[in-house]
Design an enzyme around this catalytic site. Sequence first.
Site, PDB file in Angstrom:
ATOM      1  N   SER A   1       4.997 100.856  -5.825  1.00  0.00           N
ATOM      2  CA  SER A   1       3.544 101.453  -5.229  1.00  0.00           C
ATOM      3  C   SER A   1       4.070 102.598  -4.383  1.00  0.00           C
ATOM      4  O   SER A   1       2.839 103.092  -3.839  1.00  0.00           O
ATOM      5  CB  SER A   1       2.707 100.326  -4.956  1.00  0.00           C
ATOM      6  OG  SER A   1       2.089  99.714  -6.000  1.00  0.00           O
TER       7      SER A   1
ATOM      8  N   SER B   1       0.533 102.094  -6.504  1.00  0.00           N
ATOM      9  CA  SER B   1      -0.995 102.099  -6.078  1.00  0.00           C
ATOM     10  C   SER B   1      -1.150 103.049  -4.816  1.00  0.00           C
ATOM     11  O   SER B   1      -2.416 103.208  -4.213  1.00  0.00           O
ATOM     12  CB  SER B   1      -1.257 100.834  -5.702  1.00  0.00           C
ATOM     13  OG  SER B   1      -0.594 100.111  -4.905  1.00  0.00           O
TER      14      SER B   1
ATOM     15  N   LYS C   1      -3.198 103.650   4.122  1.00  0.00           N
ATOM     16  CA  LYS C   1      -3.606 103.189   2.882  1.00  0.00           C
ATOM     17  C   LYS C   1      -4.782 102.123   2.889  1.00  0.00           C
ATOM     18  O   LYS C   1      -4.517 101.358   3.960  1.00  0.00           O
ATOM     19  CB  LYS C   1      -2.472 102.477   2.053  1.00  0.00           C
ATOM     20  CG  LYS C   1      -2.812 102.013   0.587  1.00  0.00           C
ATOM     21  CD  LYS C   1      -1.447 101.519  -0.032  1.00  0.00           C
ATOM     22  CE  LYS C   1      -1.609 101.077  -1.402  1.00  0.00           C
ATOM     23  NZ  LYS C   1      -0.660 100.304  -2.038  1.00  0.00           N
TER      24      LYS C   1
END
Lengths: 474, 440, 94
Positions: free
Chosen positions: A178, A154, A79
């Site tokens: 997330s 996210s 990420k």
Amino acid sequence: MNNLNNLTAKQAREGLKEKKFSSLELTKACLERIKKTDNKLNSFVTVGEEEAFENARRSDNLISGKEDKPLLGIPIAVKDNFSTKGIRTTASSKVLDNYIPPFDSTVVRKLKEAGAVIIGKTNMDAWAHGSSTETSDYGTTKNPWNTQRLPGGSSGGSAAAVAADQCVVAIGSETAGSIRQPASWCGVVGLKPTYGRVSRYGVVAMGSSLDSPGPITKTVEDSSLILKVLAGKDDLDATTSPLPAGDYTESLMANIKNLKIGVSSEYFIEGIDKEVESAIKKAIKKLEGLGARIENIKLFDPNYAIDVYTIIQRSEVSSNLARYDAIRYGFGRDRFGDEAKRRIMLGTYALSSGYYDQYYKKAQKVRTIIIDDFKKAFDKVDVIVAPTSPSLALPIGASKESTMFGELSDVLVEPSSIAGLSGINIPVGFSRSNLPIGMQIIGPQFAEEIVLQTAFTYEQETLSEAWRNLKPKL
Amino acid sequence: MKYESVIGLEVHVELKTKSKMFCGCSVDYFGKEPNTLTCPVCLGLPGALPYPNKKAIEWCIKLGLSLNCEIPLSSKFDRKNYFYPDLPKGYQISQYDEPFCRNGSVKLSSGKKIGIRRVHMEEDTGKLTHTTIDGEKATLIDFNRSGVPLVEIVTEPDFRTSEEVIEYLKKLQQLVRHLSISNADMEKGDMRLEPNISLRKAGLKVLPKYKVEVKNINSFKFVEKAIDYELKRQEEILEKGETPAQETRGFVEESSSTVSQRTKEEASDYRYFPEPDIPPFVWKKEYIDKLKVELPELPDEKTVRLSETYSLPFVSAATIVRDPNLDKIFEETARIGQGSFGIAPIDTANAIINRRVNIENKNPNEIAEQISSARVKSQISDKELTRIIEKVLATNKKALEDFQKGKEEAIMFLIGQVLKETKGKATADKVKASLLAKIK
Amino acid sequence: MKINVRRVAKLANLPLSSEEEKKFEKQLEETLEYIESLNEIDTSKTLPADNVTSLQNITREDEVKPSLSQEEALKNAKSVYKGFFRVKGILRNE
């Protein structure tokens, strides 16, 4: 044309060891897949082909030299809020469009030491502010199962990349949902470790008392493999636990006889998608059939967790984002998107003189109530099972409808995040509209072994179910 | 006096640990090339996290104990949020409502007690240099200093004169040097001071409604000037029936005056909240007791003890304690001097204070020997001395006349002549005494 | 609950146009309304959860570790000068 990128990390490790293929071939397969599908999906912000090939070749040399490391030669996506030395790290915000960290986050360092081949940085909600990946300054990521739908957030890029077999495993981070929520919407396994189990050093800070880095994978076993590599005390993160990491892979077995599973009706909230509700209830019945004891428990209304989370997270965010002043790196604060600006301002307000007691301090007090509520529950049961998300993957654009979109979508995962607990999402099936449905298993702090074991048992039991053969049509 | 000064002090002391407060960078930044002692933590890079320095915290607590503070058994760090280019994270990690030490006191020579409100830890900021480059005004930033451990000592507004302030500062400076936790050099910036100054009508007990903070005082000699200027300025305003503005003012060396910098109100609202990246501190009483035991004998106590034990004048004892080089060797040297050479401790004291022997890199044995041989050298018989004096007086009739006429300097000349003749075997005071006895 | 957006934006060092101020005022008010429900909960006997880890006294030894090189430290800055970070001249203000 091979489908090596479809492999799990376990399968890939075996194949590499048995010289059935090389890490270079495996890495190439992933990068090919990305080339073919990412203009549709937009899972990646940065793809590092050159470095990936170099590392894959190095891995192959080590493998032939009989060297073994837990993730040797495995292509992994990270990420974009994890600092990667020499590789652009943006947290999907234009403020950091040109930022190249001079250091690796501890998670990335550990992955490299374990021999992983990092192939790229995945898309996310800018600054991790969201549950859709729509607030990314680099465009939204699409859900591989239906590109008119959101992947969740996210860590949407990481979840989509795993679901679409663009990589073998991926790393995400969870502040309140997330990892679990995008894993649920994308039909993959997402583990949020206990807060303090995995180092936050080098992860662009969002909610300092909440952020938990963790793996997003195709199987539960892969998840335990990654956790084993990442867990442990870090001399650079004062909030990591000195408790020794468990042996998450060795302890993994398909047995939940007499396991006490708590189910709370508060988590089947009003307005929950009916298909989600029935799928989870069926799954719980299955768990019972496998020897677990289902107990009805009463948990603190998760809706209050929304308020607590909103205030604490935004307060910490307002402070954590203060360092972006374009002096030492990055661009000016005018480049913050609306969502970031809103969160910074609300946090600033909640901490300001005259309002601190009423907002921040009050929220921290209710946090204590939530922590104690879980403690009480875990006196009675070993794990808690619930739906991960009250809805299926929502259509693109849905996040723009409400300023509280993120918090509302994450209502079922916020309480356990606030309490710093460990939780995992596993896929349990699909809706009639072919969208994944996920179930979460929550455990007390540092009880990842039980959480993984419960998940593994369910997964193994349902391996032959038809939906397991489905692949996204891309 | 119509008005009474109400002065409180905030002093920042830089600790001379090896590494910074929250990271492993070296604190030895003086004279180094800019931005060569930084890391993700003290540079405020995304994702960096603070990790507290154990020694710095212990030293802060020890300083608090030396200032008679209570050490609360629970404490924590907080974030102080504000924006300034020298503050890389946009917040400073400091302590707000649970400092490591509180409620101490310091006694001045007058017997007056100055209350110490708190002693806490925080991190230093980077350094700004204002300059012009190619005609354009620019500010340059060096983060080598960012993250250096700072201890802040805040007093109650108990000072009434600049003399009291200076005495306190000197005591504090001596204390931190004695504890070896800081060089406390005002010129180098490792001790910084900000007085808060206001005035009230004499006899009133309530605190004035305003206070003025003065910054940029870089040496002891400016402390008095800054305070006196400020008191005068405020008095003039009060005489007009107005109240001085609550603000921060900077001291200007060239004119020994203060100028307004910004109103203090605006600067507030630091939105303090507990630092989530650093777990709180909970001390056991045994730990605090252990630190107390580890404290060296404090300057005031030691001065009294030396004075009493070795029959020294108070001033001599204070001089020795104030100088780490003398303090280190005095007692041992005095013991050896007395035991092996029959030298009285007061003579040892005088010898080392007046630098009559070389103490640099010498151990107490060597120093005592030096003192002894110096004394032997000065053994000249009275008979011999008298002979030399008579000789000198005979050959320097003019000087003798001058002295008898009242010219005091003439005696110095005569002493010098005698000393030359004795070839260092007599001491100046002995010669002076004998001369005077002869010629008066 | 009227939130003074201009003051908050200034505290937060966020440059906002007057349109943005109006837009955000409405949105922030919405959020504030939402979190009002916290007041329903009785917390008179509860302490704030300052720390979710139950860790205490975490410190490190006073040891020096290597720093970044000057080049690495300055690499991402948009304006540097002779080893310093450079910004527009600010008024002499401490």
